[in-house]
Design a protein around this motif. Sequence first.
Motif, PDB file in Angstrom:
ATOM      1  N   GLY A 180       9.112  43.933 -18.238  1.00 34.47           N
ATOM      2  CA  GLY A 180       8.994  44.901 -19.614  1.00 34.47           C
ATOM      3  C   GLY A 180      10.420  45.552 -19.943  1.00 34.47           C
ATOM      4  N   ARG A 181      10.792  46.430 -20.486  1.00 34.13           N
ATOM      5  CA  ARG A 181      11.882  46.787 -21.356  1.00 34.13           C
ATOM      6  C   ARG A 181      12.451  47.791 -19.982  1.00 34.13           C
ATOM      7  NH1 ARG A 181      11.701  49.932 -26.270  1.00 34.13           N
ATOM      8  NH2 ARG A 181      13.791  50.277 -26.331  1.00 34.13           N
ATOM      9  N   VAL A 182      14.376  47.709 -19.463  1.00 36.19           N
ATOM     10  CA  VAL A 182      14.897  48.002 -18.828  1.00 36.19           C
ATOM     11  C   VAL A 182      14.253  49.519 -19.340  1.00 36.19           C
ATOM     12  CG1 VAL A 182      17.646  48.910 -18.238  1.00 36.19           C
ATOM     13  CG2 VAL A 182      16.708  46.335 -18.321  1.00 36.19           C
ATOM     14  N   ARG A 183      14.219  50.705 -18.504  1.00 38.53           N
ATOM     15  CA  ARG A 183      14.909  51.938 -18.460  1.00 38.53           C
ATOM     16  C   ARG A 183      16.150  52.928 -18.010  1.00 38.53           C
ATOM     17  NH1 ARG A 183      10.702  54.918 -15.228  1.00 38.53           N
ATOM     18  NH2 ARG A 183      11.151  53.110 -13.763  1.00 38.53           N
ATOM     19  N   GLN A 184      16.528  52.200 -17.359  1.00 39.29           N
ATOM     20  CA  GLN A 184      17.505  52.752 -16.299  1.00 39.29           C
ATOM     21  C   GLN A 184      18.679  51.581 -15.661  1.00 39.29           C
ATOM     22  OE1 GLN A 184      17.182  56.141 -13.784  1.00 39.29           O
ATOM     23  NE2 GLN A 184      19.284  56.118 -13.141  1.00 39.29           N
ATOM     24  N   ILE A 185      19.967  51.725 -15.649  1.00 37.87           N
ATOM     25  CA  ILE A 185      20.591  51.108 -15.190  1.00 37.87           C
ATOM     26  C   ILE A 185      21.798  52.000 -13.829  1.00 37.87           C
ATOM     27  CG2 ILE A 185      22.073  49.144 -15.422  1.00 37.87           C
ATOM     28  CD1 ILE A 185      22.037  49.138 -17.789  1.00 37.87           C
ATOM     29  N   ALA A 186      21.720  51.361 -12.861  1.00 39.72           N
ATOM     30  CA  ALA A 186      22.551  52.052 -12.059  1.00 39.72           C
ATOM     31  C   ALA A 186      23.864  51.486 -11.314  1.00 39.72           C
ATOM     32  CB  ALA A 186      22.271  53.259 -11.013  1.00 39.72           C
ATOM     33  N   VAL A 187      24.919  51.699 -11.139  1.00 42.95           N
ATOM     34  CA  VAL A 187      25.997  50.452 -10.079  1.00 42.95           C
ATOM     35  C   VAL A 187      26.150  51.302  -9.349  1.00 42.95           C
ATOM     36  CG1 VAL A 187      26.056  49.502 -12.140  1.00 42.95           C
ATOM     37  CG2 VAL A 187      27.766  51.334 -11.344  1.00 42.95           C
ATOM     38  N   THR A 188      27.247  50.679  -7.989  1.00 46.79           N
ATOM     39  CA  THR A 188      27.425  51.773  -7.081  1.00 46.79           C
ATOM     40  C   THR A 188      29.467  51.928  -7.757  1.00 46.79           C
ATOM     41  OG1 THR A 188      27.668  49.850  -5.928  1.00 46.79           O
ATOM     42  CG2 THR A 188      26.520  51.068  -5.312  1.00 46.79           C
ATOM     43  N   THR A 189      30.209  52.936  -6.814  1.00 46.30           N
ATOM     44  CA  THR A 189      31.101  52.828  -7.498  1.00 46.30           C
ATOM     45  C   THR A 189      31.827  51.818  -7.125  1.00 46.30           C
ATOM     46  OG1 THR A 189      31.580  54.918  -6.047  1.00 46.30           O
ATOM     47  CG2 THR A 189      30.891  55.274  -8.305  1.00 46.30           C
ATOM     48  N   ASN A 190      31.690  52.258  -5.869  1.00 48.95           N
ATOM     49  CA  ASN A 190      32.579  51.318  -5.024  1.00 48.95           C
ATOM     50  C   ASN A 190      32.000  49.857  -4.483  1.00 48.95           C
ATOM     51  OD1 ASN A 190      30.846  51.962  -2.661  1.00 48.95           O
ATOM     52  ND2 ASN A 190      31.896  53.667  -1.612  1.00 48.95           N
ATOM     53  N   SER A 191      31.645  49.172  -4.637  1.00 48.48           N
ATOM     54  CA  SER A 191      30.880  47.807  -4.153  1.00 48.48           C
ATOM     55  C   SER A 191      29.852  47.396  -5.422  1.00 48.48           C
ATOM     56  CB  SER A 191      30.327  47.600  -2.873  1.00 48.48           C
ATOM     57  OG  SER A 191      28.800  48.380  -3.153  1.00 48.48           O
ATOM     58  N   SER A 192      29.848  45.899  -4.990  1.00 46.83           N
ATOM     59  CA  SER A 192      28.688  45.120  -6.761  1.00 46.83           C
ATOM     60  C   SER A 192      27.738  45.447  -6.403  1.00 46.83           C
ATOM     61  CB  SER A 192      29.687  43.617  -6.406  1.00 46.83           C
ATOM     62  OG  SER A 192      31.229  43.945  -6.621  1.00 46.83           O
ATOM     63  N   ILE A 193      26.866  46.424  -6.008  1.00 45.51           N
ATOM     64  CA  ILE A 193      25.524  46.532  -6.544  1.00 45.51           C
ATOM     65  C   ILE A 193      25.225  47.236  -7.966  1.00 45.51           C
ATOM     66  CG2 ILE A 193      23.175  47.408  -5.061  1.00 45.51           C
ATOM     67  CD1 ILE A 193      25.245  47.437  -2.908  1.00 45.51           C
ATOM     68  N   VAL A 194      23.973  46.488  -8.111  1.00 43.01           N
ATOM     69  CA  VAL A 194      23.804  46.858  -9.582  1.00 43.01           C
ATOM     70  C   VAL A 194      21.866  47.316  -9.310  1.00 43.01           C
ATOM     71  CG1 VAL A 194      23.293  46.939 -12.327  1.00 43.01           C
ATOM     72  CG2 VAL A 194      24.760  45.263 -10.992  1.00 43.01           C
ATOM     73  N   ALA A 195      21.630  48.264 -10.000  1.00 43.03           N
ATOM     74  CA  ALA A 195      20.216  48.771  -9.977  1.00 43.03           C
ATOM     75  C   ALA A 195      19.091  48.811 -11.202  1.00 43.03           C
ATOM     76  CB  ALA A 195      19.429  50.066  -9.629  1.00 43.03           C
ATOM     77  N   VAL A 196      17.813  48.776 -11.273  1.00 39.77           N
ATOM     78  CA  VAL A 196      17.679  48.664 -12.520  1.00 39.77           C
ATOM     79  C   VAL A 196      15.687  48.571 -12.715  1.00 39.77           C
ATOM     80  CG1 VAL A 196      16.550  47.190 -15.147  1.00 39.77           C
ATOM     81  CG2 VAL A 196      19.153  46.101 -13.445  1.00 39.77           C
ATOM     82  N   LEU A 197      15.601  49.514 -13.485  1.00 36.59           N
ATOM     83  CA  LEU A 197      14.004  49.642 -13.816  1.00 36.59           C
ATOM     84  C   LEU A 197      13.868  49.402 -14.361  1.00 36.59           C
ATOM     85  CD1 LEU A 197      14.127  53.752 -12.208  1.00 36.59           C
ATOM     86  CD2 LEU A 197      13.714  51.687 -10.815  1.00 36.59           C
ATOM     87  N   GLY A 198      12.762  48.478 -14.816  1.00 38.78           N
ATOM     88  CA  GLY A 198      12.061  48.274 -15.759  1.00 38.78           C
ATOM     89  C   GLY A 198      10.360  49.065 -15.940  1.00 38.78           C
ATOM     90  N   ASP A 199       9.996  48.889 -17.468  1.00 41.45           N
ATOM     91  CA  ASP A 199       8.861  49.610 -17.586  1.00 41.45           C
ATOM     92  C   ASP A 199       7.724  48.709 -17.561  1.00 41.45           C
ATOM     93  OD1 ASP A 199       8.567  48.151 -19.974  1.00 41.45           O
ATOM     94  OD2 ASP A 199       9.018  49.967 -21.569  1.00 41.45           O
ATOM     95  N   GLY A 200       7.610  47.632 -17.311  1.00 40.08           N
ATOM     96  CA  GLY A 200       6.522  46.899 -16.882  1.00 40.08           C
ATOM     97  C   GLY A 200       5.821  46.980 -15.407  1.00 40.08           C
ATOM     98  N   ASP A 201       7.298  47.111 -14.807  1.00 36.65           N
ATOM     99  CA  ASP A 201       5.886  47.544 -13.466  1.00 36.65           C
ATOM    100  C   ASP A 201       6.730  48.991 -12.689  1.00 36.65           C
ATOM    101  OD1 ASP A 201       5.722  47.508 -10.223  1.00 36.65           O
ATOM    102  OD2 ASP A 201       6.381  45.558 -10.384  1.00 36.65           O
ATOM    103  N   THR A 202       6.688  49.929 -12.752  1.00 36.04           N
ATOM    104  CA  THR A 202       7.336  50.876 -12.757  1.00 36.04           C
ATOM    105  C   THR A 202       7.359  51.598 -11.115  1.00 36.04           C
ATOM    106  OG1 THR A 202       5.345  52.165 -13.015  1.00 36.04           O
ATOM    107  CG2 THR A 202       6.680  52.030 -14.524  1.00 36.04           C
ATOM    108  N   SER A 203       6.463  50.783 -10.415  1.00 36.50           N
ATOM    109  CA  SER A 203       7.038  50.705  -9.023  1.00 36.50           C
ATOM    110  C   SER A 203       8.024  49.803  -8.711  1.00 36.50           C
ATOM    111  CB  SER A 203       5.480  50.231  -8.187  1.00 36.50           C
ATOM    112  OG  SER A 203       5.652  48.921  -8.443  1.00 36.50           O
ATOM    113  N   SER A 204       8.792  48.997  -8.932  1.00 36.73           N
ATOM    114  CA  SER A 204       9.461  48.069  -8.630  1.00 36.73           C
ATOM    115  C   SER A 204      11.193  48.857  -9.105  1.00 36.73           C
ATOM    116  CB  SER A 204       9.803  46.788  -9.139  1.00 36.73           C
ATOM    117  OG  SER A 204       7.951  46.282  -8.920  1.00 36.73           O
ATOM    118  N   ILE A 205      12.548  48.072  -8.011  1.00 36.28           N
ATOM    119  CA  ILE A 205      13.465  48.378  -8.196  1.00 36.28           C
ATOM    120  C   ILE A 205      14.129  46.656  -8.196  1.00 36.28           C
ATOM    121  CG2 ILE A 205      15.789  48.978  -7.680  1.00 36.28           C
ATOM    122  CD1 ILE A 205      14.132  52.087  -6.621  1.00 36.28           C
ATOM    123  N   TYR A 206      14.807  46.314  -9.282  1.00 37.32           N
ATOM    124  CA  TYR A 206      15.879  45.368  -9.159  1.00 37.32           C
ATOM    125  C   TYR A 206      16.862  45.202  -9.058  1.00 37.32           C
ATOM    126  CZ  TYR A 206      11.221  44.710 -11.552  1.00 37.32           C
ATOM    127  OH  TYR A 206       9.864  44.450 -12.211  1.00 37.32           O
TER     128      TYR A 206
END
Length: 360
Positions: A180-206
């Motif tokens: 689906g479409r991306v709903r939210q993107i979040a990143v850490t402030t001190n390391s290279s980690i990105v988290a993504v939420l999509g609207d196709g599967d709302t129980s998953s975090i990428y």
Amino acid sequence: TSNPDPSFVSTTGFSVPADPNAAFAIARYVNDVAYFQDRLVLLSGENVSTSETSEFLNFFRTTVRAVPDSDPIDVAFTPDAVSKLHSAIPFAGRMVVFSSKTQHQLLGQPTLTPNTVEASEISRYTNDPGARPVAYEDGIIFPVEKGNFSGLSLLAPNGQTESTFTASDLTLQVPNLIEGRVRQIAVTTNSSIVAVLGDGDTSSIYILKQHREGEKVIQSAWVRFGIDGADIQGMHFFDEKLYILSQRSQGLFLEYLDLSVGVSDAGRDYWLHLDRRCDQDTVVSVTPGATSTVTLPYDVETGSVIELVREDTLTRYVANSTPGSPAVSVATNLTGVDFVIGKKYTSTHELHRPEPAQVD
């Protein structure tokens, strides 16, 4: 000389009462709010409006006889096509402003003032306005729709000039991962980690994790965390803990994923992996006996397998549970015993074909 209204308000069609401020009506939606160089920034239509320096509620000139450096700024971006601005991201001493098809920068040397402000187009990449881009390492991550799936791209200076940016695809190897479409993107402030939420599967975090040496990316890996029974509403990083607000059948829950490198239990060099994990201090109650009863801070969901691990022997017990009840029983005496308890989950790995890195 007049003192014009900011671009995001209008008095058209309204009678002007004794208090002029009461006549303001929103002429356009305010699409984004940001903070940059001690100014509040608002986007509306094709305009960027900033407050007076350090006076976040004033968007009017302080005098009509001169233009002080601290006065508000109002700039219209006028590309060759109508372009509604949706996101403003502070990055590397400038404000990068996104429309759905173009990217612009707002900057001033040495600082942003009405007299030094410069607005220019820096790139043309189609992007999805449904999720706000975020600054990350040496660029800005933004979402891209790809049919029934979505991807992420990293917009960064191309190294030749400060006024042109290029984008690279962070999901090139996993084009069908984010549903689906991306709903939210979040990143850490001190390391290279990105988290993504999509609207196709709302129980998953990428999750995207990268290993870097200096500015060079040595290794990248995508991970999907599926959280059964959860409708994820939002997330936010504090250090390397990702806090997740989820709607479950029992109500709203605030939980977290610890994405730290080398995380382990006290006294061990590894971590006992269980979902919705609690210990003897964070469960509601423990009734010890030949068969002990533990009351969890949540109801057991249908299909869940609850396991308990004693800290003294590391023996693992499958609990007897009833869906819809927080009480579970285990066939061991927990008198004076430290333990962890939680939901058993499955972890799978899919190895992709390695791509050789270019050597400078």
